[in-house]
Design a protein around this motif. Structure first.
Motif, PDB file in Angstrom:
ATOM      1  N   LEU A 268      48.981  18.729  71.986  1.00  0.00           N
ATOM      2  CA  LEU A 268      49.766  17.577  71.546  1.00  0.00           C
ATOM      3  C   LEU A 268      48.953  16.335  71.860  1.00  0.00           C
ATOM      4  O   LEU A 268      48.395  16.221  72.957  1.00  0.00           O
ATOM      5  N   VAL A 269      48.869  15.414  70.902  1.00  0.00           N
ATOM      6  CA  VAL A 269      48.093  14.191  71.122  1.00  0.00           C
ATOM      7  C   VAL A 269      48.942  12.970  70.784  1.00  0.00           C
ATOM      8  O   VAL A 269      49.860  13.038  69.964  1.00  0.00           O
ATOM      9  N   GLU A 270      48.610  11.871  71.444  1.00  0.00           N
ATOM     10  CA  GLU A 270      49.225  10.577  71.142  1.00  0.00           C
ATOM     11  C   GLU A 270      48.150   9.649  70.589  1.00  0.00           C
ATOM     12  O   GLU A 270      47.125   9.413  71.231  1.00  0.00           O
ATOM     13  N   HIS A 271      48.381   9.130  69.396  1.00  0.00           N
ATOM     14  CA  HIS A 271      47.485   8.147  68.816  1.00  0.00           C
ATOM     15  C   HIS A 271      47.707   6.791  69.494  1.00  0.00           C
ATOM     16  O   HIS A 271      48.667   6.602  70.237  1.00  0.00           O
ATOM     17  N   HIS A 272      46.838   5.852  69.217  1.00  0.00           N
ATOM     18  CA  HIS A 272      46.897   4.571  69.916  1.00  0.00           C
ATOM     19  C   HIS A 272      48.089   3.717  69.496  1.00  0.00           C
ATOM     20  O   HIS A 272      48.402   2.726  70.173  1.00  0.00           O
ATOM     21  N   ASP A 273      48.773   4.104  68.427  1.00  0.00           N
ATOM     22  CA  ASP A 273      49.997   3.394  68.044  1.00  0.00           C
ATOM     23  C   ASP A 273      51.249   4.079  68.577  1.00  0.00           C
ATOM     24  O   ASP A 273      52.365   3.658  68.283  1.00  0.00           O
ATOM     25  N   GLY A 274      51.069   5.164  69.362  1.00  0.00           N
ATOM     26  CA  GLY A 274      52.209   5.878  69.933  1.00  0.00           C
ATOM     27  C   GLY A 274      52.656   7.081  69.135  1.00  0.00           C
ATOM     28  O   GLY A 274      53.533   7.832  69.582  1.00  0.00           O
ATOM     29  N   THR A 275      52.074   7.300  67.970  1.00  0.00           N
ATOM     30  CA  THR A 275      52.424   8.463  67.146  1.00  0.00           C
ATOM     31  C   THR A 275      51.994   9.758  67.835  1.00  0.00           C
ATOM     32  O   THR A 275      50.869   9.855  68.328  1.00  0.00           O
ATOM     33  N   LEU A 276      52.887  10.739  67.857  1.00  0.00           N
ATOM     34  CA  LEU A 276      52.582  12.043  68.431  1.00  0.00           C
ATOM     35  C   LEU A 276      52.264  13.039  67.324  1.00  0.00           C
ATOM     36  O   LEU A 276      52.901  13.031  66.260  1.00  0.00           O
ATOM     37  N   GLU A 277      51.302  13.914  67.586  1.00  0.00           N
ATOM     38  CA  GLU A 277      50.870  14.880  66.578  1.00  0.00           C
ATOM     39  C   GLU A 277      50.389  16.153  67.255  1.00  0.00           C
ATOM     40  O   GLU A 277      49.811  16.115  68.341  1.00  0.00           O
ATOM     41  N   ILE A 278      50.635  17.295  66.608  1.00  0.00           N
ATOM     42  CA  ILE A 278      50.095  18.571  67.056  1.00  0.00           C
ATOM     43  C   ILE A 278      48.750  18.801  66.371  1.00  0.00           C
ATOM     44  O   ILE A 278      48.629  18.650  65.146  1.00  0.00           O
ATOM     45  N   VAL A 279      47.738  19.150  67.163  1.00  0.00           N
ATOM     46  CA  VAL A 279      46.423  19.495  66.629  1.00  0.00           C
ATOM     47  C   VAL A 279      46.196  20.984  66.842  1.00  0.00           C
ATOM     48  O   VAL A 279      46.256  21.467  67.972  1.00  0.00           O
ATOM     49  N   HIS A 280      45.979  21.722  65.765  1.00  0.00           N
ATOM     50  CA  HIS A 280      45.646  23.146  65.840  1.00  0.00           C
ATOM     51  C   HIS A 280      44.137  23.271  65.675  1.00  0.00           C
ATOM     52  O   HIS A 280      43.602  23.039  64.588  1.00  0.00           O
ATOM     53  N   TRP A 281      43.444  23.657  66.726  1.00  0.00           N
ATOM     54  CA  TRP A 281      41.987  23.652  66.675  1.00  0.00           C
ATOM     55  C   TRP A 281      41.425  24.800  65.848  1.00  0.00           C
ATOM     56  O   TRP A 281      40.289  24.753  65.388  1.00  0.00           O
ATOM     57  N   THR A 282      42.185  25.850  65.589  1.00  0.00           N
ATOM     58  CA  THR A 282      41.726  26.923  64.708  1.00  0.00           C
ATOM     59  C   THR A 282      41.538  26.412  63.294  1.00  0.00           C
ATOM     60  O   THR A 282      40.705  26.913  62.543  1.00  0.00           O
ATOM     61  N   GLN A 283      42.334  25.416  62.913  1.00  0.00           N
ATOM     62  CA  GLN A 283      42.234  24.875  61.561  1.00  0.00           C
ATOM     63  C   GLN A 283      41.161  23.801  61.464  1.00  0.00           C
ATOM     64  O   GLN A 283      40.618  23.556  60.401  1.00  0.00           O
ATOM     65  N   GLN A 284      40.848  23.144  62.577  1.00  0.00           N
ATOM     66  CA  GLN A 284      39.988  21.972  62.541  1.00  0.00           C
ATOM     67  C   GLN A 284      38.564  22.268  62.969  1.00  0.00           C
ATOM     68  O   GLN A 284      37.642  21.558  62.600  1.00  0.00           O
ATOM     69  N   ALA A 285      38.354  23.290  63.794  1.00  0.00           N
ATOM     70  CA  ALA A 285      37.050  23.474  64.413  1.00  0.00           C
ATOM     71  C   ALA A 285      35.951  23.743  63.390  1.00  0.00           C
ATOM     72  O   ALA A 285      34.868  23.198  63.476  1.00  0.00           O
ATOM     73  N   GLY A 286      36.261  24.601  62.401  1.00  0.00           N
ATOM     74  CA  GLY A 286      35.286  24.890  61.356  1.00  0.00           C
ATOM     75  C   GLY A 286      33.970  25.382  61.917  1.00  0.00           C
ATOM     76  O   GLY A 286      33.909  26.336  62.679  1.00  0.00           O
ATOM     77  N   ASP A 287      32.889  24.694  61.573  1.00  0.00           N
ATOM     78  CA  ASP A 287      31.554  25.121  61.982  1.00  0.00           C
ATOM     79  C   ASP A 287      31.219  24.729  63.409  1.00  0.00           C
ATOM     80  O   ASP A 287      30.126  25.039  63.892  1.00  0.00           O
TER      81      ASP A 287
END
Length: 273
Positions: free
Chosen positions: A229-248
């Motif tokens: 779970l991450v918080e952006h600098h404007d306070g927005t919360l988001e789930i990051v799934h690293w299996t989808q993002q890691a790629g190469d």
């Protein structure tokens, strides 16, 4: 390219088990920085380490990476869970730049007060029938073993990682009901204590949503969903799934080893955890 967030929450890493996806977590930590990093319980799996010792270099690498972040100025707060409950006796102390707390309070950039807890305190199985949790742990390990073989085959076919165990768990009515009840109980506790929301772990189900006006966030895990779970600098919360993002960014040799690793041993989520 590194991504910087205001806050990162991770939980349920289960270092000390074969099921811990340490290489993926290390890659995530290398590519993501934050002002504050919360470790929301079950970072080290004391249950499994009591049964048999399992500790690979990759597990050391994760610990060293967290310590390095703390040395470089990241505020690191560790809220132990039930699998690393031995650390709870040190709540209130700081070690190596890491603050150990039984719970924490976080203020988002947009002014919300969030309660940070692992969540096992609100799991009736853990609190009143711990023996059942141990039985569930063994059954869950069998399912994760199937998950290992299934992902080995997917890797051979050039397909990305996919959690069979999560899919099965979320299709089982009792498990779905348990997760829903857990989420609502945590949201109600946050409201009772005057918080605007709650961030927890424990059930290995990454989520950010509104429950009757209360923000509910769950970091997920680094056994099945490989999420934070991450918080952006404007306070927005988001789930990051690293299996989808890691790629190469994950070398194929590491990915192959992950897909072919021995039978997993982690927390039973029962209905869970």
């Amino acid at each position: 390219m590194n991504q910087r967030y205001r806050t990162i929450w991770i939980s349920d890493v289960h270092l000390g088990t074969a099921g811990c996806q340490a290489a993926f977590l290390l890659d995530f930590l290398r590519h993501h920085d934050s002002d504050t990093l919360y470790l929301v319980g079950d970072i080290i799996d004391g249950w499994q380490l009591k049964k048999s010792w399992y500790w690979k270099q990759g597990h050391n690498d994760v610990v060293q990476k967290v310590l390095r972040k703390a040395r470089k100025g990241t505020r690191v707060i560790y809220v132990p869970g039930n699998h690393d409950e031995a650390a709870r006796q040190y709540a209130g102390l700081d070690f190596g730049g890491i603050a150990i707390r039984s719970e924490a309070e976080h203020h988002t950039a947009d002014g919300k007060r969030l309660l940070i807890i692992h969540g096992d305190e609100f799991d009736g199985v853990i609190q009143h029938a711990k023996w059942l949790a141990y039985v569930g742990d063994s059954l869950y390990t069998l399912i994760l073993g199937l998950n290992r073989h299934y992902n080995w085959l997917r890797h051979k076919l050039g397909r990305p990682y996919w959690s069979l165990s999560q899919y099965l768990k979320h299709k089982v009515k009792n498990a779905v009901n348990f997760i829903s009840d857990f989420e609502h109980i945590l949201a109600a506790e946050a409201r009772r204590r005057g918080f605007d929301g709650v961030v927890c772990g424990h059930i290995h189900k990454a989520e950010v949503k509104d429950i009757d006006g209360i923000v509910y966030g769950n970091c997920g895990d680094w056994v099945e969903s490989l999420s934070a779970l991450v918080e952006h600098h404007d306070g927005t919360l988001e789930i990051v799934h690293w299996t989808q993002q890691a790629g190469d960014t994950i070398p194929q040799s590491i990915a192959a080893n992950l897909a072919a690793q021995p039978q997993l041993n982690t927390e039973a989520e029962t209905c869970a955890s």
